[in-house]
Enzyme design. Structure first.
Site, short mmCIF file in Angstrom:
data_model
loop_
_atom_site.label_atom_id
_atom_site.label_comp_id
_atom_site.label_asym_id
_atom_site.label_seq_id
_atom_site.Cartn_x
_atom_site.Cartn_y
_atom_site.Cartn_z
N HIS A 68 1.04 -1.27 -0.10
CA HIS A 68 0.10 -0.07 -0.08
C HIS A 68 0.74 1.16 -0.11
CE1 HIS A 68 -4.57 -0.83 1.21
NE2 HIS A 68 -3.58 -2.11 0.95
N ASP A 69 1.98 1.31 0.62
CA ASP A 69 2.99 2.39 1.08
C ASP A 69 3.61 2.35 -1.16
OD1 ASP A 69 4.85 4.70 1.23
OD2 ASP A 69 6.78 3.02 1.19
N ASP A 76 7.44 5.33 0.00
CA ASP A 76 9.05 6.55 0.41
C ASP A 76 8.39 6.67 1.96
OD1 ASP A 76 6.05 7.48 0.26
OD2 ASP A 76 6.93 9.35 -0.75
N GLU A 87 -2.32 9.20 4.13
CA GLU A 87 -3.65 8.41 3.01
C GLU A 87 -3.72 7.08 4.15
OE1 GLU A 87 -0.09 6.27 1.06
OE2 GLU A 87 0.67 8.53 0.49
N ILE A 161 -4.91 -0.81 -6.13
CA ILE A 161 -6.33 -1.86 -6.03
C ILE A 161 -7.60 -2.28 -5.50
CG2 ILE A 161 -6.64 -4.24 -7.26
CD1 ILE A 161 -3.62 -4.13 -8.49
N THR A 192 -0.91 -15.61 0.19
CA THR A 192 -0.96 -17.10 0.72
C THR A 192 -0.51 -16.65 2.32
OG1 THR A 192 1.21 -18.77 1.02
CG2 THR A 192 2.06 -16.97 0.86
#
Length: 327
Positions: A68-69, A76, A87, A161, A192
């Protein structure tokens, strides 16, 4: 000073400044901290091991956190910044975890190597170690990232996504980051390990007249769907989670791909992968060879953690505390 020597020294200084301010993943190096903080990888590894031993959900959280970063502002550590409108406040990031692991590693490193190691590098190392801790491959990553100064919730949705995405939508997002269809399949294999909230796949079910959940996505294997409906019953809370991999949930292995082929992909975006011929061929290959998956994982993880890196002082900084930009 001799005029010719003075001119040469001036040219060297100019070229040095250019190399410092240029920004590229090629500026990264596995030995970046060899002289300034030689034990940084050991510090991070020990921190990840400590937290993961006490909480088995940590490895999956760290892996999701780095993804997600990197997908939003580049790798960053902008996802670590707290505050209104950052965020972390976007709904897609509210369930993220593992922040305390990165902060703990940072506090230790600041004592041993003050002002040297970025939070961005610590996060990448922590995610790398999380995979290895759960039985996955050891990956050599390059270091030297600077921490970003900008973190905006408005940047999240256009870059991340969603679990409802089609293969085409996922591939388009990955392509915009310089990642291929193979990278998409390989990195999806990170599912997984880790947990997912029931709300993340609730669109695959609906409530009937009696308030019970029934599947509306026919691609889910029948028994697996029944298990999910029991765990995510109508009276389940928003915090209820299930393992992304129902077979080997705490082991980083190639079971995820076998699950997909047998209709046991948890998220709609997981199951969508088998609808693409190229993706399905990769899934079939990885399901038959864990070594092939591990080799590809190492390559794709390095590519993913090189997205949009900041290396120049004009682009980033070394944060003192990972949860806030320097004053």
């Amino acid at each position: 000073m001799h005029q010719g020597l003075g001119t040469l020294l001036a040219l060297v200084l100019i070229l040095s400044c250019i190399s410092v301010t240029s920004s590229s993943s090629s500026d990264l190096s596995p030995d970046f901290y060899a002289l300034t903080c030689p034990n940084v990888q050991l510090f991070v590894r020990n921190t990840v091991s400590f937290f993961s031993t006490n909480d088995g959900t940590i490895p999956g959280k760290l892996l999701r956190l780095v993804f997600h970063d990197c997908m939003v502002e580049g790798c960053d550590a902008s996802v670590l910044i707290q505050g209104n409108g950052t965020e972390r406040t976007d709904p897609a990031n509210l369930s993220l975890g593992g922040f305390d692991v990165v902060e703990s590693a940072k506090r230790l490193i600041e004592v041993m190597c003050p002002g040297i190691v970025s939070c961005a590098d610590i996060l990448v190392l922590a995610a790398r170690d999380a995979v290895e801790f759960t039985g996955g491959p050891s990956v050599q990553v390059s270091l030297g990232r600077k921490d970003g100064r900008v973190s905006l919730a408005s940047n999240v949705r256009p870059n991340i996504i969603d679990t409802s995405f089609s293969v085409e939508e996922m591939a388009k997002t990955f392509s915009s980051k310089g990642l291929s269809m193979e990278d998409l399949v390989v990195l999806s294999g990170g599912h997984t390990i880790g947990l997912s909230h029931c709300t993340s796949f609730s669109d695959r079910f609906q409530k009937d007249a009696n308030g019970s959940m029934v599947p509306i996505d026919t691609s889910i294997e029948k028994n697996f769907a029944s298990e999910l409906m029991k765990k995510c019953s109508a009276n389940a809370t928003a915090a209820t989670t299930v393992s992304c991999d129902p077979v080997t949930p705490n082991q980083f292995d190639n079971q995820y791909f076998t699950n997909l082929l047998s209709g046991k992909g948890l998220l709609k975006s997981d199951s969508e992968l088998v609808n693409d011929p190229k993706a399905e061929a990769l899934i079939d290959s990885f399901s038959k060879s864990q070594n092939s998956f591990f080799d590809s994982w190492a390559e794709s993880f390095v590519k993913m953690t090189s997205i949009g890196v900041k290396t120049g002082d004009d682009e980033g900084e070394i944060r003192i505390v990972c949860s806030s930009a320097n004053g």
